[in-house]
Scaffold this motif. Structure first.
Motif, PDB file in Angstrom:
ATOM      1  N   PHE A  35       0.835  -1.205   0.000  1.00  0.00           N
ATOM      2  CA  PHE A  35       0.000   0.000   0.000  1.00  0.00           C
ATOM      3  C   PHE A  35       0.871   1.256   0.000  1.00  0.00           C
ATOM      4  O   PHE A  35       0.667   2.173  -0.802  1.00  0.00           O
ATOM      5  CB  PHE A  35      -0.939   0.001   1.215  1.00  0.00           C
ATOM      6  N   ALA A  36       1.845   1.292   0.889  1.00  0.00           N
ATOM      7  CA  ALA A  36       2.751   2.440   0.953  1.00  0.00           C
ATOM      8  C   ALA A  36       3.568   2.549  -0.329  1.00  0.00           C
ATOM      9  O   ALA A  36       3.746   3.654  -0.863  1.00  0.00           O
ATOM     10  CB  ALA A  36       3.671   2.325   2.164  1.00  0.00           C
ATOM     11  N   SER A  37       4.050   1.434  -0.851  1.00  0.00           N
ATOM     12  CA  SER A  37       4.834   1.451  -2.088  1.00  0.00           C
ATOM     13  C   SER A  37       4.030   2.001  -3.250  1.00  0.00           C
ATOM     14  O   SER A  37       4.545   2.765  -4.075  1.00  0.00           O
ATOM     15  CB  SER A  37       5.321   0.044  -2.431  1.00  0.00           C
ATOM     16  N   PHE A  38       2.753   1.621  -3.332  1.00  0.00           N
ATOM     17  CA  PHE A  38       1.869   2.124  -4.393  1.00  0.00           C
ATOM     18  C   PHE A  38       1.816   3.653  -4.347  1.00  0.00           C
ATOM     19  O   PHE A  38       2.011   4.321  -5.366  1.00  0.00           O
ATOM     20  CB  PHE A  38       0.468   1.532  -4.223  1.00  0.00           C
ATOM     21  N   HIS A  39       1.563   4.201  -3.172  1.00  0.00           N
ATOM     22  CA  HIS A  39       1.427   5.653  -3.057  1.00  0.00           C
ATOM     23  C   HIS A  39       2.773   6.374  -3.190  1.00  0.00           C
ATOM     24  O   HIS A  39       2.816   7.498  -3.694  1.00  0.00           O
ATOM     25  CB  HIS A  39       0.723   6.024  -1.750  1.00  0.00           C
ATOM     26  N   ILE A  40       3.850   5.745  -2.783  1.00  0.00           N
ATOM     27  CA  ILE A  40       5.178   6.342  -2.977  1.00  0.00           C
ATOM     28  C   ILE A  40       5.473   6.457  -4.472  1.00  0.00           C
ATOM     29  O   ILE A  40       5.977   7.480  -4.935  1.00  0.00           O
ATOM     30  CB  ILE A  40       6.262   5.532  -2.232  1.00  0.00           C
ATOM     31  N   ARG A  41       5.137   5.418  -5.247  1.00  0.00           N
ATOM     32  CA  ARG A  41       5.331   5.478  -6.707  1.00  0.00           C
ATOM     33  C   ARG A  41       4.481   6.582  -7.327  1.00  0.00           C
ATOM     34  O   ARG A  41       4.945   7.330  -8.196  1.00  0.00           O
ATOM     35  CB  ARG A  41       5.009   4.136  -7.345  1.00  0.00           C
ATOM     36  N   GLN A  42       3.224   6.691  -6.892  1.00  0.00           N
ATOM     37  CA  GLN A  42       2.341   7.729  -7.426  1.00  0.00           C
ATOM     38  C   GLN A  42       2.891   9.124  -7.107  1.00  0.00           C
ATOM     39  O   GLN A  42       2.974   9.981  -7.978  1.00  0.00           O
ATOM     40  CB  GLN A  42       0.927   7.579  -6.841  1.00  0.00           C
ATOM     41  N   ALA A  43       3.259   9.343  -5.852  1.00  0.00           N
ATOM     42  CA  ALA A  43       3.764  10.655  -5.431  1.00  0.00           C
ATOM     43  C   ALA A  43       5.083  10.979  -6.116  1.00  0.00           C
ATOM     44  O   ALA A  43       5.300  12.122  -6.545  1.00  0.00           O
ATOM     45  CB  ALA A  43       3.932  10.685  -3.914  1.00  0.00           C
ATOM     46  N   PHE A  44       5.973   9.996  -6.234  1.00  0.00           N
ATOM     47  CA  PHE A  44       7.254  10.220  -6.894  1.00  0.00           C
ATOM     48  C   PHE A  44       7.032  10.595  -8.354  1.00  0.00           C
ATOM     49  O   PHE A  44       7.663  11.516  -8.877  1.00  0.00           O
ATOM     50  CB  PHE A  44       8.134   8.978  -6.769  1.00  0.00           C
ATOM     51  N   GLY A  45       6.109   9.903  -9.010  1.00  0.00           N
ATOM     52  CA  GLY A  45       5.785  10.214 -10.401  1.00  0.00           C
ATOM     53  C   GLY A  45       5.226  11.616 -10.563  1.00  0.00           C
ATOM     54  O   GLY A  45       5.597  12.349 -11.484  1.00  0.00           O
ATOM     55  N   ILE A  46       4.323  12.008  -9.653  1.00  0.00           N
ATOM     56  CA  ILE A  46       3.760  13.362  -9.703  1.00  0.00           C
ATOM     57  C   ILE A  46       4.867  14.394  -9.536  1.00  0.00           C
ATOM     58  O   ILE A  46       4.936  15.371 -10.292  1.00  0.00           O
ATOM     59  CB  ILE A  46       2.669  13.543  -8.619  1.00  0.00           C
ATOM     60  N   ASN A  47       5.738  14.186  -8.561  1.00  0.00           N
ATOM     61  CA  ASN A  47       6.815  15.152  -8.303  1.00  0.00           C
ATOM     62  C   ASN A  47       7.789  15.254  -9.474  1.00  0.00           C
ATOM     63  O   ASN A  47       8.146  16.360  -9.895  1.00  0.00           O
ATOM     64  CB  ASN A  47       7.567  14.779  -7.027  1.00  0.00           C
ATOM     65  N   ILE A  48       8.232  14.135  -9.988  1.00  0.00           N
ATOM     66  CA  ILE A  48       9.195  14.152 -11.091  1.00  0.00           C
ATOM     67  C   ILE A  48       8.581  14.789 -12.333  1.00  0.00           C
ATOM     68  O   ILE A  48       9.213  15.623 -12.991  1.00  0.00           O
ATOM     69  CB  ILE A  48       9.706  12.722 -11.403  1.00  0.00           C
ATOM     70  N   THR A  49       7.340  14.426 -12.645  1.00  0.00           N
ATOM     71  CA  THR A  49       6.670  15.009 -13.805  1.00  0.00           C
ATOM     72  C   THR A  49       6.475  16.511 -13.624  1.00  0.00           C
ATOM     73  O   THR A  49       6.648  17.285 -14.568  1.00  0.00           O
ATOM     74  CB  THR A  49       5.311  14.318 -14.040  1.00  0.00           C
ATOM     75  N   PHE A  50       6.127  16.924 -12.415  1.00  0.00           N
ATOM     76  CA  PHE A  50       5.960  18.354 -12.134  1.00  0.00           C
ATOM     77  C   PHE A  50       7.252  19.119 -12.408  1.00  0.00           C
ATOM     78  O   PHE A  50       7.229  20.165 -13.059  1.00  0.00           O
ATOM     79  CB  PHE A  50       5.513  18.555 -10.679  1.00  0.00           C
ATOM     80  N   TYR A  51       8.370  18.608 -11.921  1.00  0.00           N
ATOM     81  CA  TYR A  51       9.637  19.324 -12.109  1.00  0.00           C
ATOM     82  C   TYR A  51      10.111  19.299 -13.560  1.00  0.00           C
ATOM     83  O   TYR A  51      10.649  20.296 -14.060  1.00  0.00           O
ATOM     84  CB  TYR A  51      10.717  18.772 -11.175  1.00  0.00           C
ATOM     85  N   LEU A  52       9.908  18.174 -14.244  1.00  0.00           N
ATOM     86  CA  LEU A  52      10.323  18.106 -15.650  1.00  0.00           C
ATOM     87  C   LEU A  52       9.483  19.033 -16.523  1.00  0.00           C
ATOM     88  O   LEU A  52      10.026  19.787 -17.345  1.00  0.00           O
ATOM     89  CB  LEU A  52      10.242  16.670 -16.166  1.00  0.00           C
ATOM     90  N   LEU A  53       8.161  18.967 -16.363  1.00  0.00           N
ATOM     91  CA  LEU A  53       7.294  19.834 -17.157  1.00  0.00           C
ATOM     92  C   LEU A  53       7.385  21.283 -16.701  1.00  0.00           C
ATOM     93  O   LEU A  53       7.199  22.200 -17.496  1.00  0.00           O
ATOM     94  CB  LEU A  53       5.844  19.342 -17.106  1.00  0.00           C
ATOM     95  N   GLY A  54       7.676  21.487 -15.423  1.00  0.00           N
ATOM     96  CA  GLY A  54       7.838  22.842 -14.900  1.00  0.00           C
ATOM     97  C   GLY A  54       8.994  23.566 -15.564  1.00  0.00           C
ATOM     98  O   GLY A  54       8.934  24.783 -15.788  1.00  0.00           O
ATOM     99  N   ALA A  55      10.040  22.831 -15.886  1.00  0.00           N
ATOM    100  CA  ALA A  55      11.169  23.426 -16.594  1.00  0.00           C
ATOM    101  C   ALA A  55      10.735  23.918 -17.978  1.00  0.00           C
ATOM    102  O   ALA A  55      11.157  24.984 -18.432  1.00  0.00           O
ATOM    103  CB  ALA A  55      12.308  22.422 -16.717  1.00  0.00           C
ATOM    104  N   LEU A  56       9.861  23.170 -18.631  1.00  0.00           N
ATOM    105  CA  LEU A  56       9.334  23.591 -19.934  1.00  0.00           C
ATOM    106  C   LEU A  56       8.372  24.770 -19.794  1.00  0.00           C
ATOM    107  O   LEU A  56       8.302  25.623 -20.673  1.00  0.00           O
ATOM    108  CB  LEU A  56       8.624  22.433 -20.625  1.00  0.00           C
ATOM    109  N   MET A  57       7.629  24.800 -18.708  1.00  0.00           N
ATOM    110  CA  MET A  57       6.669  25.895 -18.488  1.00  0.00           C
ATOM    111  C   MET A  57       7.384  27.230 -18.323  1.00  0.00           C
ATOM    112  O   MET A  57       6.794  28.275 -18.551  1.00  0.00           O
ATOM    113  CB  MET A  57       5.804  25.628 -17.249  1.00  0.00           C
ATOM    114  N   GLY A  58       8.634  27.194 -17.935  1.00  0.00           N
ATOM    115  CA  GLY A  58       9.411  28.420 -17.805  1.00  0.00           C
ATOM    116  C   GLY A  58       9.596  29.139 -19.134  1.00  0.00           C
ATOM    117  O   GLY A  58       9.892  30.326 -19.164  1.00  0.00           O
TER     118      GLY A  58
END
Length: 107
Positions: A35-58
């Motif tokens: 259960f914890a691993s599932f949510h850690i993967r989801q949160a990690f994916g959200i964070n990484i995608t946010f930072y990668l796309l955030g660089a493009l949003m600049g």
């Protein structure tokens, strides 16, 4: 799937910025709760995608584009943390299945 105690705490903490995700990952190292691993993967994916796309949003100077970007990630984050609090393992909309697939080594 067991969602009690430390597993639920790790799942909720994982959505509190990238630092929370890293803390939750280390909290889950000993017991390896799915259960914890599932949510850690989801949160990690959200964070990484946010930072990668955030660089493009600049590159954009449009309030509507940047506003839509932030709204999209607030919805993903909110959905993820609410399902963690409720003890459910629902993937975040649109990207959740990709996060589970590509981050399958994060346990």
């Amino acid at each position: 799937m067991k969602t009690e105690g430390n597993a639920k705490t790790s799942a909720i903490i994982s959505y509190i910025t990238i630092v929370g995700t890293i803390i939750a990952y280390f909290m889950n190292m000993e017991e390896k709760n799915e259960f914890a691993s599932f949510h850690i993967r989801q949160a990690f994916g959200i964070n990484i995608t946010f930072y990668l796309l955030g660089a493009l949003m600049g590159l954009f100077d449009q309030v509507f584009i940047i506003g839509a970007f932030y709204l999209f990630f607030i919805v993903l984050w909110g959905y993820g943390i609410i399902t963690a609090i409720q003890g459910q393992t629902k993937e975040v909309p649109i990207l959740g299945a990709l996060f589970q697939k590509f981050l399958s080594t994060v346990k």
